[in-house]
Design an enzyme around this catalytic site. Structure first.
Site, short mmCIF file in Angstrom:
data_model
loop_
_atom_site.label_atom_id
_atom_site.label_comp_id
_atom_site.label_asym_id
_atom_site.label_seq_id
_atom_site.Cartn_x
_atom_site.Cartn_y
_atom_site.Cartn_z
N LYS A 5 -10.38 13.26 0.31
CA LYS A 5 -9.09 12.87 0.87
C LYS A 5 -8.21 12.37 -0.27
CE LYS A 5 -6.93 10.32 4.60
NZ LYS A 5 -5.81 9.74 3.87
N ARG A 23 6.17 15.18 5.88
CA ARG A 23 5.68 15.04 7.23
C ARG A 23 6.62 14.23 8.12
NH1 ARG A 23 0.75 11.45 8.21
NH2 ARG A 23 1.27 10.74 10.27
N LYS A 37 -14.03 18.07 8.75
CA LYS A 37 -13.36 18.88 9.77
C LYS A 37 -14.35 19.85 10.41
CE LYS A 37 -9.29 18.94 6.82
NZ LYS A 37 -8.37 19.73 5.99
N TYR A 50 -4.50 22.44 2.46
CA TYR A 50 -5.72 22.26 3.23
C TYR A 50 -5.59 22.55 4.73
CZ TYR A 50 -3.40 17.69 3.46
OH TYR A 50 -2.48 16.70 3.60
N LYS A 86 -13.82 7.18 5.18
CA LYS A 86 -13.31 6.45 4.02
C LYS A 86 -14.42 5.86 3.16
CE LYS A 86 -8.71 6.24 4.68
NZ LYS A 86 -8.06 4.97 4.61
N GLU A 128 -13.78 17.77 2.54
CA GLU A 128 -12.87 17.82 1.40
C GLU A 128 -12.55 16.39 0.98
OE1 GLU A 128 -9.43 19.57 3.22
OE2 GLU A 128 -10.59 21.25 3.98
N CYS A 159 12.75 -9.80 -32.86
CA CYS A 159 11.45 -10.37 -32.50
C CYS A 159 10.34 -9.38 -32.91
CB CYS A 159 11.42 -10.61 -31.00
SG CYS A 159 9.80 -11.02 -30.37
N ASP A 219 -4.72 10.84 -1.80
CA ASP A 219 -3.69 9.94 -1.33
C ASP A 219 -2.38 10.30 -2.00
OD1 ASP A 219 -2.82 8.01 0.29
OD2 ASP A 219 -3.49 6.33 -0.94
N CYS A 258 8.14 -14.77 -31.21
CA CYS A 258 9.05 -15.19 -32.28
C CYS A 258 9.58 -16.61 -32.10
CB CYS A 258 10.23 -14.23 -32.38
SG CYS A 258 11.35 -14.33 -30.98
N CYS A 313 13.12 -12.00 -23.95
CA CYS A 313 13.37 -12.59 -25.25
C CYS A 313 14.62 -11.90 -25.77
CB CYS A 313 12.19 -12.34 -26.19
SG CYS A 313 12.62 -12.60 -27.91
N CYS A 342 9.93 -17.54 -26.71
CA CYS A 342 9.15 -16.30 -26.82
C CYS A 342 7.83 -16.55 -27.55
CB CYS A 342 9.97 -15.25 -27.57
SG CYS A 342 9.02 -13.80 -28.03
N ASP A 370 -3.53 -0.41 1.76
CA ASP A 370 -3.92 0.44 2.88
C ASP A 370 -5.03 -0.21 3.71
OD1 ASP A 370 -3.54 3.71 1.30
OD2 ASP A 370 -2.16 2.07 1.70
N ALA A 371 -5.95 -0.89 3.01
CA ALA A 371 -7.07 -1.51 3.72
C ALA A 371 -6.56 -2.59 4.67
CB ALA A 371 -8.05 -2.09 2.72
N TYR A 418 -3.56 -2.74 5.96
CA TYR A 418 -2.83 -2.06 7.02
C TYR A 418 -3.81 -1.52 8.07
CZ TYR A 418 0.15 1.30 9.42
OH TYR A 418 0.83 2.00 10.37
N ASP A 419 -4.86 -0.84 7.56
CA ASP A 419 -5.86 -0.27 8.47
C ASP A 419 -6.42 -1.34 9.39
OD1 ASP A 419 -5.57 2.26 7.48
OD2 ASP A 419 -7.25 2.12 6.08
N LEU A 479 -4.81 11.44 10.83
CA LEU A 479 -6.26 11.50 10.98
C LEU A 479 -6.80 10.15 11.41
CD1 LEU A 479 -7.36 13.35 7.71
CD2 LEU A 479 -7.53 14.21 10.03
N GLU A 518 -1.15 18.40 0.32
CA GLU A 518 -0.85 17.08 -0.21
C GLU A 518 -0.21 17.21 -1.59
OE1 GLU A 518 -1.77 14.92 2.01
OE2 GLU A 518 -1.76 12.94 1.04
S1 IVH Z 1 -6.09 17.56 7.10
C1 IVH Z 1 -4.70 16.84 11.27
N1 IVH Z 1 -7.12 17.32 4.73
O1 IVH Z 1 -4.42 12.40 5.21
C2 IVH Z 1 -5.33 17.33 10.04
N2 IVH Z 1 -5.47 15.74 5.38
O2 IVH Z 1 -4.40 10.38 7.29
C3 IVH Z 1 -4.34 17.54 8.99
N3 IVH Z 1 -4.91 14.11 3.64
O3 IVH Z 1 -1.45 13.35 6.78
C4 IVH Z 1 -4.68 16.85 7.77
N4 IVH Z 1 -6.29 14.88 2.12
O4 IVH Z 1 -1.61 13.50 4.22
C5 IVH Z 1 -6.26 16.80 5.61
N5 IVH Z 1 -8.11 17.26 2.65
C6 IVH Z 1 -7.24 16.76 3.53
C7 IVH Z 1 -6.44 15.64 3.22
C8 IVH Z 1 -5.56 15.15 4.19
C9 IVH Z 1 -5.37 13.97 2.39
C10 IVH Z 1 -3.90 13.23 4.23
C11 IVH Z 1 -2.77 13.96 4.89
C12 IVH Z 1 -2.74 13.46 6.30
C13 IVH Z 1 -3.40 12.15 6.14
C14 IVH Z 1 -3.96 11.67 7.44
#
Ligand code: IVH
Length: 668
Positions: free
Chosen positions: A117, A138, A293, A229, A317, A115, A434, A119, A414, A429, A411, A35-36, A38-39, A85, A177
């Site tokens: 996050k 989604r 949020k 959430y 993050k 909250e 064995c 995965d 054995c 093997c 192997c 993910d890192a 990709y980000d 997000l 999630e």
């Molecule tokens: S809120 C637009 N809350 O993160 C707000 N998302 O990168 C709706 N995710 O698609 C999402 N924990 O799959 C929210 N406590 C949390 C979350 C959360 C994980 C995931 C979710 C979202 C993705 C966005």
């Protein structure tokens, strides 16, 4: 300002690359980068597009939330798009977000809800008048996949909501999630490894792979969990803030992560973020940051959204935790099915609170791909915060002393020959006796979910095998207290207890025994299906592939594997010996019907109906059909031009029925 050529080219390349990874990640559940990484690609593209807005095309990955749904599931349109997000990675970046919120609102928001996050895989559950009607993934944010049947199998998903203040909402589109806890993930992978199935790379993939199953019964066996959430449309109740939402959902019966906090200002958010980061290792699930949020929905409305992400929320993050260490050696482990797995032995190093000293390299191709050599400096991290893995080697730090890895041709346990079957990545093997394979088989046999022989742990298995007391599973049933006390220097009491446990295992349900044998691809669920269909291990052992496949839930791969297992001479002997040793498993559901427990063999051409139909008649009456004549067969039915089976039936003294006798017996 015109866009420089090299910028345009770079943006094109980034888009192509991101699209490819989106597809691998969202559609195929098979990411190639972390993910890192990709980000990083994504952020580079975002910054180019910000600098040169004319670069933005409608089809840029920045202009959409995800990849289109896979083809196999029915599409479901989300009435309110499911957004993604925006991320931030430092206090400075977080402060920029806070600043923007303030600027747009013209003041501080009334509060922020934080909250962890998680995965996993985000889903939407639709409740009409309190009843769960549709559940979807989604997908690309607008259209997801219909996974209603799979979600229904999850115990955490209420099929009907509890009333809140005396009533249920007329409509509730709740979002959350689906994820897998670390422990559960590790257990699932252990089980898969034992069965010779590919392991999941991280908990996210395990959750996604488990939910996106065409067969809901497979999902049902997976330890999936859910936290809610967010909401889409809501009718019949009023919810005006995140705090109110997080208090209302549990009352309706929907799971909410209890680890949330209302923060009054930016400092409290930063403190919460730091607190979750330190407590991270104690949490049962992996988390890669905190979602912040704006609490009040009225304020969210003012803030709005940009490029498919709301301005009112941000994923703050945690820094990616990586460490650099050296590879001391690469050892090769031998699994139960004989698979050879290269494992890097590392100079111990701490990664997010856990000391890492070994990391699997999966197979030879993987070692090549990452170019890991003995003596190399490497970057390690924990995949999905769980499994230690080598990210890459650092070739710049090489001295020339490093040694490349080659899979041994013999192997390591054995000394037997090692082969790599066509089309497979794994080396194996081939020696069924064995010692490494035997130890693994015994461990699996004795494990909790198999024969559950408490006291027969890893170390004891090693000693029993190395001491020559146990060479095969049936040897367990021949152990005597004297042997254990003498050879294993066990106390008399422990020896006695162990023998009692072994004795007890003899009468466990058949499903457990089938699972315990460690037949490739046969997990607990398949074992149960087989046990329900076949009254004994002997009958399962003589089942034919077509017949197995008729058992619901048993596909060609499992059927093939079962037949292959029992075709092996060694394994057939195992079945016989277990019976001799007194292993007499309980059958849960004895077959019913007038032909219950009776085995039929057909030979020659029938005139009244095709062979398949005759076989179906037998099964419908509770009997079973075997393909070859053995002492376990009760009747041989002969048609025109019977084959050798007739002679064999006569030789064994098995009753022979003509077609009309068969019809009389079955009433057809
Ligand atoms: S809120 C637009 N809350 O993160 C707000 N998302 O990168 C709706 N995710 O698609 C999402 N924990 O799959 C929210 N406590 C949390 C979350 C959360 C994980 C995931 C979710 C979202 C993705 C966005």
């Amino acid at each position: 300002m015109p866009v420089p050529d090299e910028v345009r080219t770079r943006a094109e390349a980034l888009r192509a690359e991101i699209r490819r990874h989106d597809h691998l990640y969202h559609v195929l559940d098979r990411p190639e980068i972390t993910d890192a990484e990709y980000d990083e690609l994504f952020r580079e593209l975002v910054s180019l597009e910000e600098a040169y807005p004319e670069l933005v095309t409608p089809d840029s990955p920045t202009q959409r939330a995800g990849a289109p749904p896979a083809e196999e599931f029915r599409p479901v349109r989300h009435s309110v798009p499911m957004l993604s997000l925006a991320n931030c990675f430092s206090t400075e970046e977080f402060d920029e977000w806070v600043e923007r919120v303030r600027r747009i609102l013209g003041r501080d928001p009334s509060g922020y809800v934080c909250e962890p996050k998680l995965d996993g895989l985000s889903v939407e559950l639709v409740y009409e008048d309190g009843v769960f009607v549709v559940g979807s993934t989604r997908g690309d944010g607008r259209v997801g996949e219909d996974v209603t049947a799979n979600l229904r199998t999850m115990k955490q998903v209420p099929l009907r909501l509890f009333p809140h203040q005396g009533r249920v909402p007329a409509l509730l589109e709740v979002r959350g999630e689906v994820y897998m806890e670390r422990e559960a993930f590790l257990r699932l992978n252990e089980e898969r490894a034992r069965r010779g199935e590919p392991e999941f790379a991280n908990p996210r993939n395990a959750a996604a792979g488990s939910l996106r199953q065409l067969d809901p019964s497979v999902t049902a066996t997976r330890p999936l969990k859910l936290f809610c959430y967010h909401v889409g449309r809501v009718e019949g109740i009023t919810i005006e803030s995140q705090v109110q939402l997080l208090r209302t959902l549990p009352e309706l019966g929907l799971p909410v992560n209890p680890l949330w906090r209302l923060c009054r200002d930016r400092d409290e958010v930063i403190a919460f973020h730091a607190q979750v980061l330190t407590r991270r290792a104690e949490l049962p699930y992996a988390t890669d940051g905190v979602v912040v949020k704006v609490d009040l929905f009225a304020e969210r409305k003012v803030l709005g959204e940009v490029s498919r992400a709301p301005r009112w929320a941000i994923a703050y993050k945690f820094p990616a935790v990586e460490a650099v260490t050296r590879v001391r050696e690469i050892v090769v482990q031998v699994g139960r099915t004989g698979t050879l797995t290269p494992v890097a032995v590392l100079d111990p190093v701490e990664v997010s609170g856990v000391t890492v000293a070994r990391a699997t390299l999966h197979n030879e191709d993987e070692v090549r791909r990452k170019d890991v050599r003995v003596g190399d400096w490497v970057v390690v991290r924990r995949a999905g915060e769980v499994i230690p893995e080598i990210v890459r080697s650092l070739p710049d730090r090489r001295t020339g002393e490093e040694q490349g890895f080659r899979m041994p041709t013999r192997c390591p346990s054995c000394g037997g020959p090692v082969t790599r079957p066509e089309g497979e990545v794994a080396h194996r093997c081939e020696n069924v006796s064995c010692p490494a394979r035997i130890k693994e088989s015994l461990r699996h046999y004795a494990s909790r979910r198999a024969m559950d022989i408490a006291g027969l742990g890893e170390k004891l298995v090693d000693r029993l095998v190395e001491g020559g007391l146990v060479r095969r599973i049936p040897d367990l049933y021949r152990l005597r207290a004297e042997d254990l006390v003498e050879v294993e220097r066990m106390g008399e009491k422990s020896a006695h207890n162990l023998l009692q446990e072994i004795e007890r295992s003899k009468g466990l349900p058949l499903a457990r025994l089938i699972f315990a044998l460690g037949i490739r691809h046969v997990g607990e669920r398949a074992a149960e299906l087989l046990a329900a269909r076949y009254p004994s291990l002997e009958e399962l052992a003589s089942a034919e592939i077509e017949e197995l496949q008729e058992t619901s839930g048993i596909g060609p791969q499992i059927a093939q594997s079962v037949v292959g297992f029992f075709r092996n001479e060694e394994n057939r002997r195992l079945v016989e010996e277990l019976a001799v040793c007194g292993v007499a498993p309980r059958t849960e559901r004895p077959p019913t019907g007038p032909l219950a427990g009776k085995a039929f063999v057909f030979t020659g051409t029938l005139s009244a109906f095709p062979r398949a139909e005759a076989e179906a008649i037998v099964r419908s009456l509770g009997g079973r059909v075997a393909s070859s004549v053995s002492r376990q067969v009760d009747y041989v039915v002969v048609g025109e031009e019977p084959g050798e089976k007739l002679a064999r039936a006569r030789a064994l003294g098995i009753p022979v029925l003509t077609e009309s006798e068969f019809r009389a017996l079955t009433g057809r």
